[in-house]
Design a protein around this motif. Structure first.
Motif, PDB file in Angstrom:
ATOM      1  N   PHE A 188       4.794   0.425  15.146  1.00 17.83           N
ATOM      2  CA  PHE A 188       3.992   0.084  16.317  1.00 17.83           C
ATOM      3  C   PHE A 188       4.217  -1.347  16.783  1.00 17.83           C
ATOM      4  O   PHE A 188       4.056  -1.646  17.974  1.00 17.83           O
ATOM      5  N   ASP A 189       4.611  -2.221  15.878  1.00 11.40           N
ATOM      6  CA  ASP A 189       5.038  -3.559  16.315  1.00 11.40           C
ATOM      7  C   ASP A 189       6.279  -3.442  17.198  1.00 11.40           C
ATOM      8  O   ASP A 189       6.392  -4.113  18.231  1.00 11.40           O
ATOM      9  N   THR A 190       7.209  -2.578  16.793  1.00 10.97           N
ATOM     10  CA  THR A 190       8.429  -2.372  17.583  1.00 10.97           C
ATOM     11  C   THR A 190       8.114  -1.743  18.930  1.00 10.97           C
ATOM     12  O   THR A 190       8.642  -2.151  19.966  1.00 10.97           O
ATOM     13  N   VAL A 191       7.250  -0.729  18.935  1.00 13.67           N
ATOM     14  CA  VAL A 191       6.863  -0.076  20.188  1.00 13.67           C
ATOM     15  C   VAL A 191       6.241  -1.088  21.150  1.00 13.67           C
ATOM     16  O   VAL A 191       6.530  -1.089  22.357  1.00 13.67           O
ATOM     17  N   THR A 192       5.399  -1.970  20.632  1.00 14.42           N
ATOM     18  CA  THR A 192       4.757  -2.980  21.477  1.00 14.42           C
ATOM     19  C   THR A 192       5.785  -3.911  22.101  1.00 14.42           C
ATOM     20  O   THR A 192       5.720  -4.236  23.293  1.00 14.42           O
ATOM     21  N   ARG A 193       6.759  -4.354  21.297  1.00 10.60           N
ATOM     22  CA  ARG A 193       7.802  -5.243  21.834  1.00 10.60           C
ATOM     23  C   ARG A 193       8.630  -4.524  22.908  1.00 10.60           C
ATOM     24  O   ARG A 193       8.951  -5.116  23.942  1.00 10.60           O
ATOM     25  N   VAL A 194       8.962  -3.270  22.656  1.00 11.84           N
ATOM     26  CA  VAL A 194       9.760  -2.521  23.631  1.00 11.84           C
ATOM     27  C   VAL A 194       8.969  -2.325  24.926  1.00 11.84           C
ATOM     28  O   VAL A 194       9.512  -2.468  26.025  1.00 11.84           O
ATOM     29  N   ALA A 195       7.667  -2.009  24.809  1.00  5.63           N
ATOM     30  CA  ALA A 195       6.839  -1.829  26.003  1.00  5.63           C
ATOM     31  C   ALA A 195       6.720  -3.131  26.784  1.00  5.63           C
ATOM     32  O   ALA A 195       6.751  -3.136  28.027  1.00  5.63           O
ATOM     33  N   GLU A 196       6.570  -4.263  26.080  1.00  2.00           N
ATOM     34  CA  GLU A 196       6.505  -5.561  26.767  1.00  2.00           C
ATOM     35  C   GLU A 196       7.807  -5.853  27.500  1.00  2.00           C
ATOM     36  O   GLU A 196       7.802  -6.366  28.627  1.00  2.00           O
ATOM     37  N   ALA A 197       8.930  -5.514  26.867  1.00  3.29           N
ATOM     38  CA  ALA A 197      10.225  -5.714  27.524  1.00  3.29           C
ATOM     39  C   ALA A 197      10.363  -4.790  28.730  1.00  3.29           C
ATOM     40  O   ALA A 197      10.899  -5.181  29.768  1.00  3.29           O
ATOM     41  N   TYR A 198       9.863  -3.573  28.601  1.00 10.18           N
ATOM     42  CA  TYR A 198       9.943  -2.590  29.687  1.00 10.18           C
ATOM     43  C   TYR A 198       9.166  -3.069  30.914  1.00 10.18           C
ATOM     44  O   TYR A 198       9.607  -2.904  32.055  1.00 10.18           O
ATOM     45  N   ARG A 199       8.005  -3.695  30.675  1.00  9.00           N
ATOM     46  CA  ARG A 199       7.149  -4.163  31.772  1.00  9.00           C
ATOM     47  C   ARG A 199       7.502  -5.575  32.236  1.00  9.00           C
ATOM     48  O   ARG A 199       6.963  -6.041  33.239  1.00  9.00           O
ATOM     49  N   LYS A 200       8.361  -6.236  31.543  1.00 10.43           N
ATOM     50  CA  LYS A 200       8.582  -7.673  31.749  1.00 10.43           C
ATOM     51  C   LYS A 200       9.120  -7.998  33.143  1.00 10.43           C
ATOM     52  O   LYS A 200       9.966  -7.300  33.676  1.00 10.43           O
TER      53      LYS A 200
END
Length: 494
Positions: free
Chosen positions: A368-380
């Motif tokens: 879930f740490d990885t999912v959060t980073r990927v989602a932040e990058a997706y929305r960035k």
């Protein structure tokens, strides 16, 4: 006196319209139905624009791939060849046609009914039309194999089946496909599928993978209960089920999907359910920001896993590859499984791989740490000023190579879209840029801006002459303009 545009006018224009030249993603499913040997696969390939399905003159030949993205008049949709889910039987009217149409009526947004222009209507055609009349969904009727004006005239006899309009088509030669695509575009919705992302909104995650890879076990581990039916038999989950959970102050909306099985493992009794499962998985990916591809590490990553990943990448979603059931592997076996996953999914080498055991809970925090980073990058979204400072360093370190005696000039970069990120680079002559250099820029953006696990899209646009005022396109920038653009170092052969 020539009027010069505001120094930031072009950047603002590109941010506003940078993605407007792409298709409108409707999220719609368009299904092709028809009895054997009416040319469904040829039509499928014509609409998709690629030779994806195996085409053969014999009725009932199985297709290698029966779903793909297509675009008609600027509207994107997923095209489904329902015959690909339905191995033809000795009685196509009773077993084959009905299953196809049941699937199309229940799952598709638009239905294309393909008839044979070279044959008179048969009993199966009458049964097919009778079944389609009960749906309120748009149905487009076509007479395929109308390869000549004579065949078109003969096919008019099919109007006896009772449809109001019949489009004459030759999928093999392209005749009538413009009218067909116009009809598809008219039937599709005019709004995009993308759900708005607001501050604090949950991260939307589609959990996909082959049957029995541990998708439901993962969600139940996170939710803390038997939210989704778990069974050791493949295919026990049929419909997408949403689960809202919160971890460390962040909300996640998890969408469980039925497993997508390899075609050889689908029985005739299950093929309609299987077809619906693929459609549900595609719809779930359309709704998601991040796709978790669940793989059975003990069984080993397969080509089918790579195909499922390809569906997510094609849709521009963030991706995390999850190797589940690591509790069954020793250290060496886990290393081998990870290397195999890396080899099978080399086309998405940027996607992070996470090792978990949904059964024991091992690795869940890291996931879930990885999912959060990927989602932040997706929305960035990166400010233009920061982007161009980065871009200036890229050009100083590695300017574009010379092509045709000249080095293309890259003026500036801006981010036109997020979710996923789309960057637009304005250049003097984008056609002179080499593919290797464009990959270099893409990789630098991913690395320097920490865009982990998301497909990074970069478009190159030629700078408009009218935006250059009275200057010639290749003239050097004036002193007053120099701070507003990024210039590569002057080369000796320039």
């Amino acid at each position: 006196m020539t009027r010069r545009p505001h120094p930031h006018a072009e950047e603002a224009r590109l941010e506003h319209e940078g993605g407007s030249d792409g298709p409108l993603r409707t999220g719609a499913i368009v299904a092709v139905v028809g009895r054997p040997n009416v040319g469904k696969s040829t039509l499928f390939n014509r609409l998709v624009g690629k030779r994806l399905a195996i085409v053969h003159d014999e009725p009932g030949v199985t297709r290698d791939r029966h779903y793909a993205d297509a675009v008609s008049l600027g509207k994107a949709y997923t095209l489904i060849d329902t015959g690909g889910f339905d191995p033809e039987s000795d009685d196509p009217m009773r077993q084959g046609i009905k299953r196809q149409i049941d699937l199309a009526i229940s799952e598709a947004d638009v239905i294309i009914c393909a008839l044979d222009a070279t044959q008179a209507a048969v009993a199966a055609d009458h049964a097919e039309i009778a079944l389609l009349r009960r749906t309120e969904k748009p149905v487009i009727y076509i007479a395929n194999k109308a390869d000549s004006p004579r065949l078109e005239a003969d096919a008019a006899d099919l109007y006896r089946l009772g449809m109001d309009h019949l489009i004459m088509v030759s999928a093999l030669h392209g005749r009538g496909t413009a009218e067909l695509e116009a009809a598809i575009a008219k039937a599709l919705p005019d709004v995009a599928i993308d759900e708005p992302v607001t501050e604090g909104s949950p991260i939307r995650i589609a959990v996909v993978g082959k049957p029995n890879a541990g998708k439901s076990s993962l969600i139940n581990r996170v939710a803390g209960g038997e939210r989704v039916l778990v069974d050791s038999r493949p295919g026990t989950t049929r419909d997408p089920i949403d689960t809202l959970v919160e971890r460390d102050g962040q909300s996640f909306l998890l969408i469980d999907t039925a497993g997508i099985r390899k075609k050889a493992k689908v029985s005739r009794e299950d093929d309609v359910v299987e077809g619906a499962s693929v459609i549900h998985a595609i719809r779930s990916m359309e709704r998601a920001e991040v796709v978790l591809l669940m793989c059975d590490a003990a069984e080993g990553v397969s080509e089918q896993d790579a195909k499922i990943l390809g569906l997510a990448v094609d849709r521009g979603r963030g991706v995390v590859i999850v190797l589940n059931k690591i509790d069954k592997l020793d250290k060496k076996a886990l290393h081998d499984a990870d290397e195999k996953a890396k080899d099978e999914m080399v086309f998405a080498g940027w996607a992070p791989r996470v090792h978990v055991s949904a059964q024991t809970g091992r690795g869940m925090k890291g996931l879930f740490d990885t999912v959060t980073r990927v989602a932040e990058a997706y929305r960035k979204r990166v400010p233009t000023g920061e982007l161009n400072r980065f871009f200036e360093n890229v050009l100083e370190t590695h300017p574009p190579p010379t092509s045709g005696g000249r080095a293309p000039r890259l003026f500036f970069i801006t981010q036109a879209e997020s979710s996923p990120p789309l960057f637009v680079v304005v250049a003097s002559d984008p056609t002179r840029l080499q593919a290797s250099y464009m990959r270099y820029v893409q990789n630098q953006l991913r690395s320097e801006l920490k865009l982990e696990g998301v497909p990074v899209r970069v478009k190159y646009k030629e700078r408009r002459r009218r935006d250059l005022g009275a200057k010639k396109p290749d003239a050097p920038p004036t002193r007053g303009q120099h701070k507003k653009v990024v210039q590569p170092p002057r080369r000796s052969d320039d």
